[in-house]
Design a protein around this motif. Sequence first.
Motif, PDB file in Angstrom:
ATOM      1  N   THR A  94      11.678  68.689  16.353  1.00 46.49           N
ATOM      2  CA  THR A  94      11.232  70.053  16.660  1.00 46.49           C
ATOM      3  C   THR A  94      12.244  71.078  16.163  1.00 46.49           C
ATOM      4  N   VAL A  95      13.526  70.785  16.386  1.00 46.04           N
ATOM      5  CA  VAL A  95      14.599  71.687  15.915  1.00 46.04           C
ATOM      6  C   VAL A  95      14.538  71.819  14.392  1.00 46.04           C
ATOM      7  N   ALA A  96      14.392  70.687  13.687  1.00 45.73           N
ATOM      8  CA  ALA A  96      14.367  70.697  12.222  1.00 45.73           C
ATOM      9  C   ALA A  96      13.192  71.520  11.700  1.00 45.73           C
ATOM     10  N   VAL A  97      12.023  71.332  12.312  1.00 43.27           N
ATOM     11  CA  VAL A  97      10.827  72.082  11.882  1.00 43.27           C
ATOM     12  C   VAL A  97      11.032  73.585  12.108  1.00 43.27           C
ATOM     13  N   LEU A  98      11.599  73.938  13.256  1.00 43.25           N
ATOM     14  CA  LEU A  98      11.824  75.359  13.566  1.00 43.25           C
ATOM     15  C   LEU A  98      12.829  75.991  12.603  1.00 43.25           C
ATOM     16  N   PHE A  99      13.858  75.241  12.226  1.00 44.04           N
ATOM     17  CA  PHE A  99      14.825  75.767  11.248  1.00 44.04           C
ATOM     18  C   PHE A  99      14.161  75.944   9.883  1.00 44.04           C
ATOM     19  N   ALA A 100      13.295  74.982   9.499  1.00 41.21           N
ATOM     20  CA  ALA A 100      12.590  75.104   8.220  1.00 41.21           C
ATOM     21  C   ALA A 100      11.711  76.353   8.215  1.00 41.21           C
ATOM     22  N   VAL A 101      11.017  76.586   9.320  1.00 42.31           N
ATOM     23  CA  VAL A 101      10.163  77.779   9.434  1.00 42.31           C
ATOM     24  C   VAL A 101      11.007  79.053   9.422  1.00 42.31           C
ATOM     25  N   SER A 102      12.198  78.969  10.056  1.00 39.12           N
ATOM     26  CA  SER A 102      13.054  80.161  10.158  1.00 39.12           C
ATOM     27  C   SER A 102      13.534  80.653   8.792  1.00 39.12           C
ATOM     28  N   ALA A 103      13.477  79.778   7.773  1.00 37.27           N
ATOM     29  CA  ALA A 103      13.884  80.193   6.426  1.00 37.27           C
ATOM     30  C   ALA A 103      13.042  81.370   5.938  1.00 37.27           C
ATOM     31  N   PHE A 104      11.814  81.465   6.431  1.00 40.10           N
ATOM     32  CA  PHE A 104      10.912  82.541   6.009  1.00 40.10           C
ATOM     33  C   PHE A 104      10.905  83.714   6.995  1.00 40.10           C
ATOM     34  N   PHE A 105      11.693  83.586   8.065  1.00 43.21           N
ATOM     35  CA  PHE A 105      11.742  84.635   9.081  1.00 43.21           C
ATOM     36  C   PHE A 105      13.177  85.108   9.305  1.00 43.21           C
ATOM     37  N   GLY A 106      13.905  85.271   8.220  1.00 45.90           N
ATOM     38  CA  GLY A 106      15.303  85.692   8.301  1.00 45.90           C
ATOM     39  C   GLY A 106      15.521  86.932   9.150  1.00 45.90           C
ATOM     40  N   PRO A 107      14.760  88.017   8.932  1.00 43.33           N
ATOM     41  CA  PRO A 107      14.961  89.236   9.739  1.00 43.33           C
ATOM     42  C   PRO A 107      14.706  89.013  11.230  1.00 43.33           C
TER      43      PRO A 107
END
Length: 427
Positions: free
Chosen positions: A316-329
């Motif tokens: 879950t942590v890994a998936v959330l970090f991958a998604v966060s790449a597109f939500f930098g701001p």
Amino acid sequence: MFQNTKTEIIAGFTTFLTMVYIVVVNPVILSDAGVPFEQVFTATIIATVIGTLWMALFANYPIAIAPGMGLNAYFAYSVVGSHGNISYEVAFSAVFVAGIIFVILSLTPFRRKLIEAIPDNLKHGITAGIGLFIAFIGLRLTGIIKAHPQNLVALGDLHSPSAILTLIGLAVTLIFMSLRVNGALFFGMIVTGIIAYFTGQLKFDKGFVSVPSLPEGLIIVNPLTAIGDVVQYGLYAVVFSFLLVTIFDTTGTMIGVAQQAGLMKGNTMPRAREALLADSIATTVGAIFGTSPTCAYIESSAGVAAGGRTGLTALTVAVLFAVSAFFGPLVGAVSGIAAITAPALIIVGSLMISSISHIKWDELDEAFPAFLIILSMPLTSSIATGIALGFISYPLLKITRGKWREVHPLVYLFAVLFFYQLAFLPH
């Protein structure tokens, strides 16, 4: 089954929220060494996703991997900053070589034997020390504790918006925990985040979405060039420091979190090789893209406290970090408000300190090294330094009391290495 899955996913969200600050803090620190912010932002996420995915899929532990705080500062200010002729590209060569050596060591029985060699009382001291350390981080980042010219630390301004928000978040989370609400830590953060938004502390001025980029491409393309850089610039001490600190930062954190989760089998850690490979592979890959060494994250203990026990939490942590790449701001805005995650860190600290009840306090040669670890981790802001002082004092006291045969040979070896590092190398 569904309840377990839900608990693990909530635990993953909890760990993610307590450690996601790294995707902002790491680029800020490494940019001082000249590395472009966008490069480090993306490299940090790549290294975190690879290391944490490995931990989830092969080791099945609820432990997250990411670039280590302290190691990034050492990279930026001691390796690049104090050596005028060393560029950040050359410094990443040292990280890459340390990562390769790290992988080799992790494939051998060496690191697993090291976990087994660490005396039980030192393991309990490491867990308790980490607990105090992360609670101290939570108090310091929110201004509840502040710097003091004579006493080093003192009580901060409790009327500041950050301190008030933290205390409210702490109260809300403790109420959830007292009522045995599943995911109490996570829901405490959600409530604190909502309060932060409506009180004007949490703002989304830069929007929510952005496309990740690697402006420098790959920092390390040819492994032989990286090895050549280490030889040419004589970076052996730097590689040794990266290696020693990362080995013990990660080993200590894994032991602390595994003990907290009840996953240790006596003196051993099941699937130790797979778990220890996670950070060594992430360190090597991270150097290629442009980030400092990775380690197991002490914030993983927040997810364990929320019920995480398996690799699903780490996945879950890994998936959330991958998604966060597109939500930098968006990530930058939330992680910039320490009061949202600080209550979880403080509460987890209180849970981890319970390990001191297992220390043999009536035996000086067992108790004092553990005490030294517990005391020094928060005071030096370094897990590795705390472990180093414990490893140095433990065999000395055993020898003094005529119990030198009780000490594992690896403990003697690392006592000498830690003494050398503290005495003669920058840290």
